[in-house]
Design a protein around this motif. Structure first.
Motif, PDB file in Angstrom:
ATOM      1  N   UNK A  23       0.837  -1.194   0.000  1.00 43.02           N
ATOM      2  CA  UNK A  23       0.000   0.000   0.000  1.00 43.02           C
ATOM      3  C   UNK A  23       0.876   1.250   0.000  1.00 43.02           C
ATOM      4  N   UNK A  24       1.882   1.245   0.843  1.00 43.03           N
ATOM      5  CA  UNK A  24       2.742   2.420   0.901  1.00 43.03           C
ATOM      6  C   UNK A  24       3.501   2.631  -0.388  1.00 43.03           C
ATOM      7  N   UNK A  25       3.970   1.513  -0.944  1.00 45.17           N
ATOM      8  CA  UNK A  25       4.687   1.614  -2.218  1.00 45.17           C
ATOM      9  C   UNK A  25       3.826   2.303  -3.272  1.00 45.17           C
ATOM     10  N   UNK A  26       2.616   1.818  -3.364  1.00 47.73           N
ATOM     11  CA  UNK A  26       1.714   2.355  -4.378  1.00 47.73           C
ATOM     12  C   UNK A  26       1.490   3.841  -4.170  1.00 47.73           C
ATOM     13  N   UNK A  27       1.272   4.201  -2.911  1.00 46.42           N
ATOM     14  CA  UNK A  27       1.046   5.608  -2.592  1.00 46.42           C
ATOM     15  C   UNK A  27       2.240   6.458  -2.993  1.00 46.42           C
ATOM     16  N   UNK A  28       3.423   5.977  -2.598  1.00 47.77           N
ATOM     17  CA  UNK A  28       4.618   6.758  -2.891  1.00 47.77           C
ATOM     18  C   UNK A  28       4.764   6.965  -4.383  1.00 47.77           C
ATOM     19  N   UNK A  29       4.517   5.897  -5.126  1.00 53.51           N
ATOM     20  CA  UNK A  29       4.648   6.010  -6.568  1.00 53.51           C
ATOM     21  C   UNK A  29       3.654   7.006  -7.135  1.00 53.51           C
TER      22      UNK A  29
END
Lengths: 340, 329, 307
Positions: free
Chosen positions: B51-57
């Motif tokens: 989830x965090x990865x996606x957000x950061x991207x």
């Protein structure tokens, strides 16, 4: 070297087409050279992503300008170099002297325009025909591609046709102005096997009737055997082997070609299982140095990863060229990637 | 901006087949009936790190979302610090200084009771932010639960619930807010209820779509066989995949909530005076429009700023998210 | 085509009844006893009973429902509790103003939004695109009354081009309110046109058109545009809900007669019958809009007609 007695209708020399990905420009197609004679069918074969479609689009000048461009080489058609030709000149050639048909008949036709209109359109723009005249000609074309009840179906819309029929419509569209060269990008891949055969034979028939040259792109070697005069095998953006069709099937020389042929399931032989080629095509931005196939090649030697092999004619078959250090080492005589 | 590197000019991005060219989009699986991709072909991942990865991207894809986020956080900071930085008490009247334009003493001027506009703006910010945040959070929670439940249970229940959601959706937000507040009376709590009601349906829908996808997966059976409770399945497997989308909806709806609250206050159905509300201030400004422009302009700018920054945030994020992940808009 | 129209019209009828049913349910949800609201706290039991009988709320719910449906369709919506005049009359007095405003704003919004959206899609990622996107985002961010007041300040008060307090009649009093609603509408239309055109331009059939040698202008307008318009029609239909909210605010600011002001005053004064009448109007409006949208699809998209 044999010199061609007739000038080829199309001569591609050292074509380079690059795409912008992740910040830099990378060639999707590199050093591609081949020629097509009038009335000849050249098949371009390869895995998905090997650059065959890109090559065709480069010839047509349809590489999307936002992220792609023809970065080098020449595309000589009827005496002119298409690379660097201005857009308006290119537009006049498209659909008129060079045509292209595509893979997806379901989405390649405009859903809100009648098929009759879409066929007549090319005639309208290239032959300056008025509506009536163009429509009449389009109707005739529909007959030629064997659409039943052509007159009634002229004003129908694409969604009222099946996949095979739509592909026939596409063919009619492409052939409306009697082009000298037809680019066919996997036209039968999306069709049922039975329909495939019909469309292929239609193409062969029309090609003969119109005296067209054709570049037929496919990943299906079976199709190649039945329609091609010559075959070019592409891998990772390069031509790795090019030869007349019988020669290629009799003597596949490049390891990749060999493996491709071996991986076709055969009904008449008991091979004890399917063979596949291990590994994957390298990503466009991560092309290895040296031979691009080396990583997956069972014959790999140190020289293969050190230097890029050249496309070189075989000693005993000058129109059969191969790009491999081991199978086709360049002799003193023939050491440049030339035309054939 | 957005889809990095995807050729989108004339002509479809070409692929020979479905093997991904690094820049080109996967061709959608289509067949003659144009049936959508099967559940199996959509990739769902698990875990909060994804989830965090996606957000950061998503954030890093373009500048708009950052600008929006920063602007919004600045305003939030100002609102939070209002008690400390507000030059006057927002209720302090000074009849002699009515309807003045900007001056050294009152940077943004005064209203019809001589109250400092800047102070009232700051305190009004608190109010607006509290009302909108609480109502949207409530809507997220309730809508999310409804959506997940509905998707999970399926069948008749799902159908009925979704029809109800559709009805809710077809009502214009402002009219619904009007009706609720008119019925229940104008207070902060009722405002929150009114706004929350308008926002529940969209959140229900975006929670429902991935729930259905996940439900159809075989591995849910495996999870159940292993003894995972349904609740756990829903939290671990479903939530991480919709986090970014929820954030987009949340920002955009927060913006809408602030707009509705201001509109209701303007009509006279907001929190009662003398409490400082932006909408109320504009109403006052409207009533005194010939005497003072400041009273109309400054609260207007304030509302505009907040709503615009939230819209930028949501819009920027939405551009960055793969459109295929968008459910029911 | 005719068959399609007829089919759509027929489908509209059950839809109308469904929406009216919803209105009925919602109206009954309003808490409080309408009789009490009208007569006040001091009324006697008998007076309340009489009022309830007059209003028809003492009948069983089924009978009420039927009454409601019949009356709604026949246009007998009762009398205003405040003015005593028939609700139908109140509504039809102000309806022309609202229709004028709505139609003008939609036209304005489409005339500005569609070309801008197309242009923005063609010039993707250039300054034109950026300005259009930020501009439309900004346009969306204005609550309708904020933009209305700013317009009023700028054009009526400062520049004196338009009357500050308008009568609602004549072109002069239509301009600013229409511009106000039109701007917001244009913002929505620009965005959806842009994204729709972008998607269409990436479709296979556009590539085919280019491969045929169709000139760029024809590719855009004959091949791409009609396809791109389809989602725009959907959005305009959906937008109508937001438009209603915005016109309420606009009518207040510009002191313009219309359904918006009627609703607000009815809410404030608890004019129960007017409210109910308004909701019936709203029900008719929804159905009408859906019908129009469907018909427009049929006109643009041949796939829809030939099912």
């Amino acid at each position: 070297m044999t010199t061609a007695t007739d000038a080829p209708i199309l001569a591609v020399e050292n074509l380079v087409t690059a795409f912008r990905t992740g910040g830099g420009w990378h060639p999707a197609v590199r050093d591609v050279s081949f020629a097509v004679q009038r009335n000849e069918t050249l098949a371009i074969v390869g895995e998905s992503g090997c650059g065959k479609s890109v090559t065709a689009l480069s010839i047509m000048g349809l590489v999307p300008p936002a992220n792609g461009r023809v970065a080098g080489g020449h595309i000589r058609f009827a005496g002119r170099d298409l690379v660097g030709l201005d857009e308006e000149e290119m537009r006049k050639i498209r659909g008129d002297r060079i045509s292209m048909i595509f893979q997806e008949p379901m989405t390649s036709l405009n859903p809100v325009l009648t098929i009759g209109f879409q066929i007549a359109e090319a005639l309208h723009y290239h032959r300056d025909m008025g509506r009536g005249e163009a429509n009449a000609a389009a109707l005739e074309l529909l007959d030629q591609v064997k659409i039943p009840s052509a007159r009634q179906r002229f004003a129908d819309y694409p969604h009222q046709f099946s996949g095979g029929m739509r592909q026939r419509v596409m063919i009619a569209m492409a052939l409306a102005c009697r082009p000298e060269l037809l680019l066919a990008d996997e036209p039968t891949t999306a069709l049922d096997v039975t329909i495939q055969a019909q469309v292929l034979s239609l193409l062969a028939e029309l090609k003969a009737a119109y005296g067209m040259a054709m570049i037929f792109i496919t990943h299906n070697l079976g199709v190649v055997a039945s329609i091609a005069d010559r075959v070019a095998v592409m891998y990772a953006g390069e031509i790795v082997e090019i030869a007349p069709v019988n020669e290629l099937f009799a003597r596949p020389t490049h390891p990749y070609t060999e493996l491709l042929l071996r991986s076709i399931p055969r009904v008449d032989r008991d091979t004890g299982g399917l063979s596949a080629i291990t590994g994957q095509v390298p990503a466009i931005g991560a092309m290895p140095s040296g031979c691009r196939f080396a990583a997956r090649c069972p014959l790999r030697e140190p020289i293969c990863t050190a230097r890029d092999p050249l496309l070189v004619p075989l000693a005993d078959a000058p129109d059969h060229r191969v790009r491999c250090w081991l199978r086709a080492p360049p002799s003193e005589m023939a050491s440049e990637a030339g035309h054939a | 901006m957005g889809e990095a590197g995807v050729p989108h000019e004339f002509g479809r991005a070409f692929t020979d087949d479905n093997v991904p060219h690094p820049t080109l989009p996967r061709k959608r699986g289509r067949d003659d009936d144009c049936t959508p991709m099967s559940a199996d072909s959509v990739v769902l991942r698990r875990g909060s790190s994804y989830a965090f990865q996606q957000l950061a991207r998503a954030f890093n894809a373009n500048a708009t979302s950052w600008i929006g986020l920063i602007a919004f956080l600045v305003i939030v900071a100002l609102a939070v610090l209002a008690p400390l930085i507000s030059p006057y008490d927002p209720l302090d009247q000074d009849i002699l200084a009515r309807l003045e334009g900007p001056s050294v003493a009152h940077w943004f001027g005064t209203d019809s009771y001589g109250r400092d506009i800047l102070s009232r703006l700051l305190w009004g910010a608190r109010l607006s932010l509290v009302i909108s945040t609480v109502s949207i959070l409530a809507a997220m929670l309730i809508g999310g639960v409804i959506g997940i439940l509905s998707g999970y249970v399926g069948g008749r229940f799902d159908m009925v619930v979704m029809q109800a959601m559709d009805v809710l959706l077809s009502f214009p937000s402002l009219i619904m807010g009007l009706m609720v507040v008119a019925m229940l009376g104008a207070s902060m709590g009722n405002l929150m209820i009114a706004i929350a009601l308008t926002a529940i349906a969209p959140f229900a829908r975006i929670a429902r779509a991935p729930t259905i996808l996940v439900k159809e997966r075989d591995y849910i059976e495996a999870c159940r066989a292993l003894g995972y409770s349904d609740l756990r399945i829903m939290t671990i497997h479903i939530l991480p995949n919709i986090v970014a989308e929820i954030l987009v909806m949340a920002s955009l709806w927060l913006a809408t909530a602030i707009r509705i609250e201001a509109s209701l206050s303007f009509i006279g159905l907001g929190v009662r005076p003398p409490t400082a509300t932006w909408g109320g201030m504009i109403r006052e400004g409207f009533e005194n429009i010939l005497d003072s422009a400041s009273l109309s302009i400054f609260p207007s700018l304030a509302i505009l700023l907040v709503v615009f920054s939230l819209n930028m945030l949501g819009d920027g994020l939405r551009d960055a998210i793969d459109p295929k992940l968008r459910g029911g808009e | 085509m005719l068959g399609y129209i007829v089919k759509r019209l027929l489908l509209a009828i059950p839809t109308l009844f469904a929406v009216l049913t919803i209105v009925f349910v919602l109206a009954r949800v309003l808490p409080g006893d309408p009789a009490q609201t009208i007569l006040g706290d001091q009324a006697s039991q008998e007076a309340l009973e009489n009022m309830r009988h007059r209003l028809g709320v003492d009948k069983p719910i089924g009978a009420q429902y039927v009454d409601f449906l019949v009356n709604a369709v026949r246009g007998e919506w009762g009398n205003s509790l405040v003015t005593g005049k028939p609700v139908v009359e109140e509504v039809s007095n102000v309806l022309p103003y609202t229709i004028d405003l709505t139609v003008t704003s939609i036209v304005l919004g489409a005339l500005v939004g569609v070309p801008l959206g197309v242009w923005s899609a063609l010039r993707r990622n250039t300054w034109v695109d950026y300005v259009a996107r930020m501009g439309s985002l900004l346009g969306l961010s204005f609550p309708a009354f904020v933009s209305a007041i700013l317009l009023l300040l700028a054009f009526a008060i400062e520049l004196r081009w338009f009357p500050v307090i308008s009568t609602g009649k004549g072109l002069n009093s239509l301009v600013l309110p229409a511009v106000n609603l039109g701007i917001i509408m244009a913002a929505y239309v620009t965005r959806v046109t842009r994204s729709s055109m972008l998607e269409v331009l990436g479709e296979d059939y556009i590539r085919t058109a280019r491969a045929k040698g169709v000139p760029t202008r024809a590719v855009i307008w004959r091949h791409a545009f009609r396809n791109g318009l389809i989602p725009v029609v959907t959005v305009v239909g959906l937008y109508l809900g937001i438009l209603i909210g915005n016109s309420v605010l606009t009518e207040i600011v510009f002191n313009r007669p219309g359904l918006g002001k009627l609703i607000v005053s009815a809410l404030n004064q608890r004019d129960y019958t007017v409210l109910q009448g308004m909701m019936v109007v709203y029900a008719f409006a929804i159905v009408l809009v859906n019908l129009l949208t469907d018909l427009t699809y049929g006109f643009i998209d041949p796939r829809v007609k030939r099912q």
